[in-house]
Design a protein around this motif. Structure first.
Motif, PDB file in Angstrom:
ATOM      1  N   VAL A  34       0.835  -1.201   0.000  1.00 36.50           N
ATOM      2  CA  VAL A  34       0.000   0.000   0.000  1.00 36.50           C
ATOM      3  C   VAL A  34       0.870   1.253   0.000  1.00 36.50           C
ATOM      4  N   ILE A  35       1.949   1.229   0.744  1.00 36.75           N
ATOM      5  CA  ILE A  35       2.860   2.379   0.797  1.00 36.75           C
ATOM      6  C   ILE A  35       3.354   2.741  -0.599  1.00 36.75           C
ATOM      7  N   LYS A  36       3.587   1.730  -1.423  1.00 37.54           N
ATOM      8  CA  LYS A  36       4.096   1.964  -2.780  1.00 37.54           C
ATOM      9  C   LYS A  36       3.113   2.727  -3.663  1.00 37.54           C
ATOM     10  N   THR A  37       1.837   2.752  -3.281  1.00 32.76           N
ATOM     11  CA  THR A  37       0.856   3.529  -4.053  1.00 32.76           C
ATOM     12  C   THR A  37       1.001   5.024  -3.787  1.00 32.76           C
ATOM     13  N   LYS A  38       1.731   5.360  -2.696  1.00 33.00           N
ATOM     14  CA  LYS A  38       1.930   6.756  -2.274  1.00 33.00           C
ATOM     15  C   LYS A  38       0.623   7.437  -1.865  1.00 33.00           C
ATOM     16  N   LYS A  39      -0.371   6.634  -1.519  1.00 35.36           N
ATOM     17  CA  LYS A  39      -1.640   7.176  -1.023  1.00 35.36           C
ATOM     18  C   LYS A  39      -1.611   7.201   0.513  1.00 35.36           C
ATOM     19  N   PRO A  40      -2.370   8.105   1.128  1.00 33.10           N
ATOM     20  CA  PRO A  40      -2.465   8.096   2.598  1.00 33.10           C
ATOM     21  C   PRO A  40      -2.990   6.744   3.092  1.00 33.10           C
ATOM     22  N   ILE A  41      -2.517   6.344   4.265  1.00 29.14           N
ATOM     23  CA  ILE A  41      -2.936   5.075   4.861  1.00 29.14           C
ATOM     24  C   ILE A  41      -3.530   5.345   6.238  1.00 29.14           C
ATOM     25  N   ILE A  42      -4.703   4.795   6.473  1.00 24.32           N
ATOM     26  CA  ILE A  42      -5.337   4.859   7.787  1.00 24.32           C
ATOM     27  C   ILE A  42      -5.257   3.458   8.384  1.00 24.32           C
ATOM     28  N   ILE A  43      -4.706   3.354   9.595  1.00 23.53           N
ATOM     29  CA  ILE A  43      -4.475   2.036  10.193  1.00 23.53           C
ATOM     30  C   ILE A  43      -5.124   1.966  11.577  1.00 23.53           C
ATOM     31  N   SER A  44      -6.055   1.028  11.750  1.00 20.21           N
ATOM     32  CA  SER A  44      -6.643   0.786  13.057  1.00 20.21           C
ATOM     33  C   SER A  44      -5.701  -0.064  13.897  1.00 20.21           C
ATOM     34  N   THR A  45      -5.666   0.207  15.197  1.00 18.00           N
ATOM     35  CA  THR A  45      -4.704  -0.461  16.068  1.00 18.00           C
ATOM     36  C   THR A  45      -5.372  -1.292  17.163  1.00 18.00           C
ATOM     37  N   GLY A  46      -6.619  -1.702  16.942  1.00 15.98           N
ATOM     38  CA  GLY A  46      -7.297  -2.537  17.917  1.00 15.98           C
ATOM     39  C   GLY A  46      -6.520  -3.816  18.181  1.00 15.98           C
ATOM     40  N   LEU A  47      -6.482  -4.267  19.417  1.00 13.45           N
ATOM     41  CA  LEU A  47      -5.796  -5.489  19.868  1.00 13.45           C
ATOM     42  C   LEU A  47      -4.289  -5.323  20.008  1.00 13.45           C
ATOM     43  N   SER A  48      -3.726  -4.244  19.488  1.00 10.44           N
ATOM     44  CA  SER A  48      -2.267  -4.098  19.444  1.00 10.44           C
ATOM     45  C   SER A  48      -1.701  -3.590  20.766  1.00 10.44           C
ATOM     46  N   THR A  49      -0.603  -4.197  21.193  1.00 10.22           N
ATOM     47  CA  THR A  49       0.121  -3.719  22.360  1.00 10.22           C
ATOM     48  C   THR A  49       0.910  -2.462  21.990  1.00 10.22           C
ATOM     49  N   LYS A  50       1.436  -1.778  23.002  1.00 14.73           N
ATOM     50  CA  LYS A  50       2.254  -0.604  22.731  1.00 14.73           C
ATOM     51  C   LYS A  50       3.480  -0.984  21.895  1.00 14.73           C
ATOM     52  N   GLU A  51       4.065  -2.132  22.215  1.00 16.69           N
ATOM     53  CA  GLU A  51       5.240  -2.584  21.464  1.00 16.69           C
ATOM     54  C   GLU A  51       4.890  -2.853  20.004  1.00 16.69           C
ATOM     55  N   GLU A  52       3.715  -3.414  19.769  1.00 18.89           N
ATOM     56  CA  GLU A  52       3.301  -3.694  18.388  1.00 18.89           C
ATOM     57  C   GLU A  52       3.046  -2.405  17.612  1.00 18.89           C
ATOM     58  N   VAL A  53       2.442  -1.416  18.266  1.00 21.58           N
ATOM     59  CA  VAL A  53       2.234  -0.123  17.598  1.00 21.58           C
ATOM     60  C   VAL A  53       3.578   0.548  17.344  1.00 21.58           C
ATOM     61  N   ASN A  54       4.497   0.441  18.303  1.00 20.73           N
ATOM     62  CA  ASN A  54       5.849   0.975  18.098  1.00 20.73           C
ATOM     63  C   ASN A  54       6.480   0.365  16.848  1.00 20.73           C
ATOM     64  N   ASN A  55       6.377  -0.954  16.721  1.00 20.34           N
ATOM     65  CA  ASN A  55       6.964  -1.654  15.569  1.00 20.34           C
ATOM     66  C   ASN A  55       6.283  -1.239  14.268  1.00 20.34           C
ATOM     67  N   LEU A  56       4.973  -1.030  14.336  1.00 24.75           N
ATOM     68  CA  LEU A  56       4.233  -0.583  13.154  1.00 24.75           C
ATOM     69  C   LEU A  56       4.736   0.781  12.689  1.00 24.75           C
ATOM     70  N   VAL A  57       4.856   1.730  13.616  1.00 24.36           N
ATOM     71  CA  VAL A  57       5.308   3.080  13.260  1.00 24.36           C
ATOM     72  C   VAL A  57       6.747   3.049  12.754  1.00 24.36           C
TER      73      VAL A  57
END
Length: 302
Positions: free
Chosen positions: A144-167
Protein backbone atom coordinates in the motif's frame (compact mmCIF):
# COMPACT_ATOMS: atom_id res chain seq x y z
CA UNK A 1 -2.60 15.97 5.62
CA UNK A 2 -5.44 15.58 3.14
CA UNK A 3 -7.50 12.66 1.91
CA UNK A 4 -8.74 13.89 -1.41
CA UNK A 5 -10.29 17.26 -0.63
CA UNK A 6 -10.76 16.53 3.06
CA UNK A 7 -8.31 18.32 5.36
CA UNK A 8 -7.24 16.43 8.47
CA UNK A 9 -5.49 18.28 11.27
CA UNK A 10 -5.98 19.29 14.89
CA UNK A 11 -7.31 22.73 13.93
CA UNK A 12 -10.25 21.56 11.81
CA UNK A 13 -13.45 19.68 12.62
CA UNK A 14 -12.62 15.95 12.69
CA UNK A 15 -13.32 14.15 9.44
CA UNK A 16 -16.26 11.73 9.64
CA UNK A 17 -15.72 8.42 7.85
CA UNK A 18 -18.91 6.43 7.36
CA UNK A 19 -18.22 2.71 7.09
CA UNK A 20 -20.69 0.68 5.02
CA UNK A 21 -18.93 -2.69 5.56
CA UNK A 22 -21.44 -5.52 5.00
CA UNK A 23 -24.47 -3.45 5.94
CA UNK A 24 -25.76 -3.53 2.38
CA UNK A 25 -27.19 -6.93 3.25
CA UNK A 26 -26.05 -8.38 -0.07
CA UNK A 27 -27.96 -5.86 -2.18
CA UNK A 28 -26.34 -3.16 -4.32
CA UNK A 29 -29.44 -0.95 -3.97
CA UNK A 30 -28.89 -0.82 -0.21
CA UNK A 31 -25.25 0.18 -0.68
CA UNK A 32 -26.26 2.95 -3.08
CA UNK A 33 -28.88 4.21 -0.62
CA UNK A 34 -26.35 4.27 2.21
CA UNK A 35 -23.87 6.25 0.10
CA UNK A 36 -26.47 8.77 -1.02
CA UNK A 37 -27.94 9.33 2.44
CA UNK A 38 -24.53 9.48 4.14
CA UNK A 39 -23.32 12.07 1.64
CA UNK A 40 -26.41 14.19 2.23
CA UNK A 41 -26.14 14.05 6.02
CA UNK A 42 -22.60 14.98 6.90
CA UNK A 43 -20.23 12.21 5.83
CA UNK A 44 -16.84 13.57 4.80
CA UNK A 45 -15.62 10.21 3.49
CA UNK A 46 -17.35 6.93 2.69
CA UNK A 47 -15.58 3.63 3.17
CA UNK A 48 -16.12 0.12 1.85
CA UNK A 49 -14.41 -3.18 2.58
CA UNK A 50 -12.85 -4.83 -0.46
CA UNK A 51 -12.27 -8.56 -0.12
CA UNK A 52 -13.39 -12.00 -1.18
CA UNK A 53 -14.19 -14.40 1.64
CA UNK A 54 -12.13 -17.18 0.09
CA UNK A 55 -9.01 -14.99 0.36
CA UNK A 56 -9.57 -14.12 4.01
CA UNK A 57 -10.11 -17.50 5.61
CA UNK A 58 -10.51 -21.22 4.98
CA UNK A 59 -13.87 -22.86 4.37
CA UNK A 60 -13.27 -25.07 7.38
CA UNK A 61 -15.39 -26.70 10.08
CA UNK A 62 -12.39 -26.69 12.43
CA UNK A 63 -13.27 -25.00 15.72
CA UNK A 64 -10.58 -22.40 15.11
CA UNK A 65 -12.73 -21.11 12.23
CA UNK A 66 -16.00 -20.94 14.15
CA UNK A 67 -16.94 -18.09 16.51
CA UNK A 68 -17.65 -19.67 19.88
CA UNK A 69 -17.45 -16.64 22.17
CA UNK A 70 -21.00 -16.11 23.47
CA UNK A 71 -20.38 -12.38 23.93
CA UNK A 72 -19.59 -11.83 20.25
CA UNK A 73 -22.32 -10.63 17.93
CA UNK A 74 -21.67 -13.37 15.37
CA UNK A 75 -21.44 -16.34 17.78
CA UNK A 76 -21.76 -19.81 16.21
CA UNK A 77 -21.02 -18.40 12.74
CA UNK A 78 -18.36 -19.99 10.59
CA UNK A 79 -15.85 -17.33 9.55
CA UNK A 80 -16.07 -18.25 5.88
CA UNK A 81 -19.87 -17.93 5.83
CA UNK A 82 -19.73 -14.62 7.70
CA UNK A 83 -17.18 -13.09 5.34
CA UNK A 84 -19.07 -14.30 2.29
CA UNK A 85 -22.23 -12.67 3.61
CA UNK A 86 -20.41 -9.36 4.13
CA UNK A 87 -18.66 -9.17 0.74
CA UNK A 88 -19.03 -6.02 -1.35
CA UNK A 89 -18.80 -7.43 -4.84
CA UNK A 90 -16.10 -5.93 -7.03
CA UNK A 91 -18.53 -5.19 -9.83
CA UNK A 92 -20.51 -3.04 -7.38
CA UNK A 93 -17.53 -0.80 -6.68
CA UNK A 94 -17.89 1.13 -9.93
CA UNK A 95 -21.48 2.14 -9.21
CA UNK A 96 -20.80 2.87 -5.55
CA UNK A 97 -17.83 5.11 -6.35
CA UNK A 98 -19.85 6.82 -9.07
CA UNK A 99 -22.70 7.47 -6.62
CA UNK A 100 -20.31 9.01 -4.08
CA UNK A 101 -18.79 11.23 -6.74
CA UNK A 102 -22.25 12.41 -7.74
CA UNK A 103 -22.63 13.89 -4.24
CA UNK A 104 -19.08 15.24 -4.14
CA UNK A 105 -17.90 12.84 -1.41
CA UNK A 106 -14.69 10.80 -1.62
CA UNK A 107 -15.00 7.02 -1.39
CA UNK A 108 -12.20 4.64 -0.36
CA UNK A 109 -11.85 1.16 1.09
CA UNK A 110 -10.25 -1.24 3.53
CA UNK A 111 -7.77 -3.52 1.80
CA UNK A 112 -7.06 -7.12 2.86
CA UNK A 113 -5.29 -8.60 -0.14
CA UNK A 114 -2.45 -6.96 -2.09
CA UNK A 115 -3.83 -8.48 -5.29
CA UNK A 116 -6.82 -6.12 -5.05
CA UNK A 117 -4.68 -2.99 -5.17
CA UNK A 118 -4.33 -2.92 -8.96
CA UNK A 119 -8.13 -3.06 -9.24
CA UNK A 120 -8.60 -0.27 -6.70
CA UNK A 121 -5.95 1.95 -8.26
CA UNK A 122 -8.06 2.00 -11.43
CA UNK A 123 -10.86 3.45 -9.34
CA UNK A 124 -8.48 6.19 -8.18
CA UNK A 125 -9.08 5.65 -4.49
CA UNK A 126 -7.77 8.63 -2.45
CA UNK A 127 -6.55 6.46 0.45
CA UNK A 128 -6.44 2.95 1.88
CA UNK A 129 -7.54 1.61 5.25
CA UNK A 130 -5.80 -1.23 7.08
CA UNK A 131 -8.11 -2.95 9.58
CA UNK A 132 -7.03 -3.80 13.13
CA UNK A 133 -6.74 -7.50 12.32
CA UNK A 134 -4.34 -6.70 9.47
CA UNK A 135 -2.27 -3.97 11.14
CA UNK A 136 0.75 -6.27 11.55
CA UNK A 137 0.50 -7.59 7.98
CA UNK A 138 3.64 -5.73 6.92
CA UNK A 139 3.84 -7.15 3.35
CA UNK A 140 0.33 -5.79 2.68
CA UNK A 141 1.16 -2.42 4.26
CA UNK A 142 4.39 -2.21 2.26
CA UNK A 143 2.43 -2.76 -0.95
CA UNK A 144 0.00 0.00 0.00
CA UNK A 145 2.86 2.38 0.80
CA UNK A 146 4.10 1.96 -2.78
CA UNK A 147 0.86 3.53 -4.05
CA UNK A 148 1.93 6.76 -2.27
CA UNK A 149 -1.64 7.18 -1.02
CA UNK A 150 -2.46 8.10 2.60
CA UNK A 151 -2.94 5.08 4.86
CA UNK A 152 -5.34 4.86 7.79
CA UNK A 153 -4.48 2.04 10.19
CA UNK A 154 -6.64 0.79 13.06
CA UNK A 155 -4.70 -0.46 16.07
CA UNK A 156 -7.30 -2.54 17.92
CA UNK A 157 -5.80 -5.49 19.87
CA UNK A 158 -2.27 -4.10 19.44
CA UNK A 159 0.12 -3.72 22.36
CA UNK A 160 2.25 -0.60 22.73
CA UNK A 161 5.24 -2.58 21.46
CA UNK A 162 3.30 -3.69 18.39
CA UNK A 163 2.23 -0.12 17.60
CA UNK A 164 5.85 0.97 18.10
CA UNK A 165 6.96 -1.65 15.57
CA UNK A 166 4.23 -0.58 13.15
CA UNK A 167 5.31 3.08 13.26
CA UNK A 168 8.97 2.10 12.90
CA UNK A 169 8.05 0.06 9.83
CA UNK A 170 6.14 2.99 8.31
CA UNK A 171 9.06 5.35 8.86
CA UNK A 172 11.59 2.81 7.60
CA UNK A 173 9.60 2.60 4.36
CA UNK A 174 9.46 6.40 4.09
CA UNK A 175 5.71 6.52 4.64
CA UNK A 176 4.80 10.04 5.75
CA UNK A 177 1.05 10.12 5.13
CA UNK A 178 -0.49 7.86 7.73
CA UNK A 179 -3.17 8.10 10.41
CA UNK A 180 -3.43 5.76 13.38
CA UNK A 181 -6.87 4.97 14.76
CA UNK A 182 -7.48 4.08 18.38
CA UNK A 183 -9.86 1.13 18.25
CA UNK A 184 -11.49 -1.37 20.57
CA UNK A 185 -12.07 -4.55 18.59
CA UNK A 186 -15.23 -5.80 20.24
CA UNK A 187 -18.69 -5.51 18.73
CA UNK A 188 -20.33 -3.56 20.24
CA UNK A 189 -17.57 -2.08 22.37
CA UNK A 190 -18.30 -1.40 26.03
CA UNK A 191 -17.58 2.08 27.39
CA UNK A 192 -15.33 0.51 30.03
CA UNK A 193 -13.08 -0.90 27.30
CA UNK A 194 -12.60 2.26 25.20
CA UNK A 195 -9.70 3.93 27.05
CA UNK A 196 -10.02 7.10 24.99
CA UNK A 197 -7.19 8.81 26.89
CA UNK A 198 -4.88 6.67 24.77
CA UNK A 199 -5.63 8.96 21.82
CA UNK A 200 -3.80 11.94 23.31
CA UNK A 201 -0.96 9.66 24.37
CA UNK A 202 -0.64 8.32 20.81
CA UNK A 203 -0.58 11.85 19.39
CA UNK A 204 2.21 12.80 21.78
CA UNK A 205 4.21 9.61 21.31
CA UNK A 206 3.95 9.07 17.54
CA UNK A 207 3.56 12.70 16.42
CA UNK A 208 1.04 11.87 13.72
CA UNK A 209 -2.67 12.31 13.14
CA UNK A 210 -4.67 10.01 15.41
CA UNK A 211 -8.34 9.18 15.04
CA UNK A 212 -10.91 6.88 16.57
CA UNK A 213 -12.67 3.87 15.06
CA UNK A 214 -15.96 3.71 16.97
CA UNK A 215 -17.65 0.37 17.59
CA UNK A 216 -19.67 1.63 20.56
CA UNK A 217 -23.35 2.51 20.62
CA UNK A 218 -24.34 6.18 20.39
CA UNK A 219 -22.19 9.31 20.19
CA UNK A 220 -20.67 9.65 23.67
CA UNK A 221 -17.44 7.87 22.72
CA UNK A 222 -16.97 9.98 19.60
CA UNK A 223 -17.39 13.16 21.67
CA UNK A 224 -14.81 11.89 24.17
CA UNK A 225 -12.45 10.98 21.34
CA UNK A 226 -12.64 14.50 19.92
CA UNK A 227 -11.89 15.96 23.36
CA UNK A 228 -8.81 13.73 23.49
CA UNK A 229 -7.51 15.03 20.15
CA UNK A 230 -8.98 12.68 17.54
CA UNK A 231 -8.90 14.26 14.08
CA UNK A 232 -10.81 11.41 12.38
CA UNK A 233 -13.94 9.57 13.54
CA UNK A 234 -14.91 6.34 11.79
CA UNK A 235 -18.43 5.02 12.36
CA UNK A 236 -20.30 2.05 10.90
CA UNK A 237 -23.66 3.01 9.41
CA UNK A 238 -26.74 0.97 8.52
CA UNK A 239 -30.19 1.47 7.01
CA UNK A 240 -31.76 -0.18 10.06
CA UNK A 241 -30.85 -2.71 12.73
CA UNK A 242 -32.10 -5.65 10.66
CA UNK A 243 -30.04 -5.25 7.47
CA UNK A 244 -26.34 -6.15 7.43
CA UNK A 245 -23.92 -8.21 9.47
CA UNK A 246 -22.67 -5.17 11.45
CA UNK A 247 -26.00 -3.39 11.90
CA UNK A 248 -26.46 -4.23 15.60
CA UNK A 249 -23.58 -1.91 16.60
CA UNK A 250 -23.89 0.52 13.68
CA UNK A 251 -25.42 3.98 13.57
CA UNK A 252 -28.75 4.12 11.76
CA UNK A 253 -28.42 6.46 8.82
CA UNK A 254 -31.40 8.53 10.01
CA UNK A 255 -29.28 9.59 13.02
CA UNK A 256 -26.14 10.49 11.06
CA UNK A 257 -26.78 14.23 10.86
CA UNK A 258 -27.22 14.43 14.64
CA UNK A 259 -24.03 12.40 15.12
CA UNK A 260 -22.08 14.74 12.84
CA UNK A 261 -23.40 17.79 14.73
CA UNK A 262 -22.27 16.18 17.99
CA UNK A 263 -18.76 15.89 16.56
CA UNK A 264 -18.80 19.52 15.46
CA UNK A 265 -20.04 20.71 18.86
CA UNK A 266 -17.39 18.59 20.63
CA UNK A 267 -14.65 20.11 18.48
CA UNK A 268 -15.67 23.67 19.27
CA UNK A 269 -16.24 22.84 22.95
CA UNK A 270 -12.70 21.45 23.21
CA UNK A 271 -11.34 24.80 22.04
CA UNK A 272 -7.86 25.78 23.19
CA UNK A 273 -6.05 26.56 26.43
CA UNK A 274 -7.40 29.98 27.33
CA UNK A 275 -7.72 32.13 30.46
CA UNK A 276 -9.78 35.28 30.86
CA UNK A 277 -12.98 36.55 29.34
CA UNK A 278 -13.94 35.39 25.85
CA UNK A 279 -15.43 37.86 23.40
CA UNK A 280 -18.96 36.80 24.36
CA UNK A 281 -18.14 37.09 28.07
CA UNK A 282 -16.74 40.64 27.85
CA UNK A 283 -20.09 42.43 28.43
CA UNK A 284 -20.46 40.56 31.73
CA UNK A 285 -17.27 41.99 33.21
CA UNK A 286 -19.36 44.94 34.50
CA UNK A 287 -21.17 42.56 36.86
CA UNK A 288 -18.07 41.47 38.77
CA UNK A 289 -17.89 42.59 42.42
CA UNK A 290 -16.55 46.15 42.58
CA UNK A 291 -16.57 49.33 44.72
CA UNK A 292 -19.08 52.16 44.29
CA UNK A 293 -19.92 55.08 46.59
CA UNK A 294 -23.51 55.04 47.84
CA UNK A 295 -23.47 58.79 48.72
CA UNK A 296 -21.41 61.87 47.97
CA UNK A 297 -17.88 61.91 49.38
CA UNK A 298 -16.19 65.27 50.05
CA UNK A 299 -12.71 65.93 48.80
CA UNK A 300 -10.21 64.82 51.44
CA UNK A 301 -12.85 62.96 53.46
CA UNK A 302 -11.85 59.58 54.90
Amino acid sequence: MNIGKVKININTVPALITEISGNHGGKLANAIKLVKTAAQNGADLIKLQTYEGKNLTLNSENRGFIINNKKILWKKNKLYDLYKKGETKKEWHYKIFKEAKKYNVECFTSIFDADDINFLEKLKVPAYKIASFECLHFPLIERVIKTKKPIIISTGLSTKEEVNNLVKFLKKNNCKKYILLKCTSSYPASSKDLNLSTISDMRKKYKCEVGYSDHSIGSNAAIGAVHNGATVIEKHICLNKNIGIDSKFSLEIKNLKFFKNQIIDAFYAKGKIFYGATKNEMPNLQFRRSIYSSKNIKKGER
